[in-house]
Enzyme design. Sequence first.
Site, short mmCIF file in Angstrom:
data_model
loop_
_atom_site.label_atom_id
_atom_site.label_comp_id
_atom_site.label_asym_id
_atom_site.label_seq_id
_atom_site.Cartn_x
_atom_site.Cartn_y
_atom_site.Cartn_z
N ARG A 254 -24.07 12.52 15.22
CA ARG A 254 -23.26 13.07 14.15
C ARG A 254 -22.20 13.96 14.75
NH1 ARG A 254 -25.08 9.43 11.76
NH2 ARG A 254 -26.14 9.40 9.72
N ASP A 278 -18.16 7.60 17.91
CA ASP A 278 -18.45 6.65 16.84
C ASP A 278 -18.60 7.34 15.49
OD1 ASP A 278 -19.10 3.86 16.11
OD2 ASP A 278 -21.09 4.66 15.63
N GLU A 283 -14.91 10.36 7.37
CA GLU A 283 -14.87 8.91 7.61
C GLU A 283 -14.50 8.21 6.31
OE1 GLU A 283 -18.61 7.69 9.29
OE2 GLU A 283 -18.37 8.92 11.08
N HIS A 302 -17.94 4.02 13.34
CA HIS A 302 -19.34 4.16 12.91
C HIS A 302 -20.03 2.78 12.86
CE1 HIS A 302 -22.08 7.20 10.68
NE2 HIS A 302 -22.81 6.31 11.35
N SER A 304 -21.87 1.66 15.85
CA SER A 304 -22.64 1.57 17.08
C SER A 304 -24.05 1.03 16.89
CB SER A 304 -22.72 2.94 17.76
OG SER A 304 -23.37 3.88 16.91
N ALA A 305 -24.68 1.33 15.76
CA ALA A 305 -26.11 1.03 15.63
C ALA A 305 -26.45 0.12 14.47
CB ALA A 305 -26.89 2.35 15.48
#
Length: 342
Positions: A254, A278, A283, A302, A304-305
């Site tokens: 974060r 990221d 956002e 945002h 990455s995962a």
Amino acid sequence: MPRPGKIKVHIKNNRHAADTFPNTARGEEVFTITRERYAAAAEAFPDVAARLEAFIDWDTDHFAESMAAAEALVCWNLPTAELARVAPRLKWIHIIGAGVEHLTPMDWLPAGVQLVNNKGVHADKAGEFGAMALLMLHNAMPAVIANQAAAVYDSLYSPSIAGKTVLVIGVGSIGAAVARQAKALRLHVIGVSRHGNAVDGVDEMLTPAGLETVLPRADFVFVATPLTAETRNLISRRRLDLLKPGAALVNIGRAPVVDYAALAEKLRGGELSGAILDVFEQEPLPADSPFWRVPNLLVTPHISADDGNQYVALTLRLFFENMRRYLNREPLENQVRPDLGY
């Protein structure tokens, strides 16, 4: 003893908007639990699915009337005011993300209602992103990309990454997946977690109390920690000052965990070799944000995962596994501790 009767489940999807999650049309497509996706996931859990009555909704279109009978809620966010009155039968909530800081403080959570998160769903994708990020930073790809945009042909040679040191801050399921990928690249891995317990694939583990002793050793700092009162500004300006010249940083946790203003200054001044960010406090990142123009900084939106094809399937598998536990009166996995905020 199994619970009798049908269990009412409310599934709350969000329409995409700039001030919520998801904040893009593609994000809405990736994260929406449709009737078809629910049915596909249910096929692997026929005994559990037969016990459920699922109502799939958008935003708060039918929230109050559906929640009056719901025992389980699947969502990203929810109206928390007077939840005990609105949802008198509610027993547990499944948050479809790993981070739950948007729901803190959790004084709204009714007594007896359990909150679980999506821990584990992100690990494989985040590990792969971590390997990519480390290799990109080591091979000066932010500078290569900037050179391409400027039509500059410059030979930026790099040695093998083997033997470098990565400091993974936040060795949960995501951080541990990054650590495993880093070990496959033959890096030395140092991990930081609240408990400091040993983790497979991590050469050294410590608590945040020892962070300043290892920051000067890091070639790469990889931030994967949730945002809590303890982690806010964990990587402060003073701690960034401890990094060796030419070190690089990745943040997929974060934004407020890292002092971005100080990081940008160090990138502009050439003290650090690069960064991949990221996550941001706002956002989507506004077009006029100075971060778009910081040298040797790559902005990723945002992503990455989150598995763009399987996110909902992975989420629902975790939900059905936990629902089986609930039906059998067993402890749920991934329970969030409201006092810790994760």
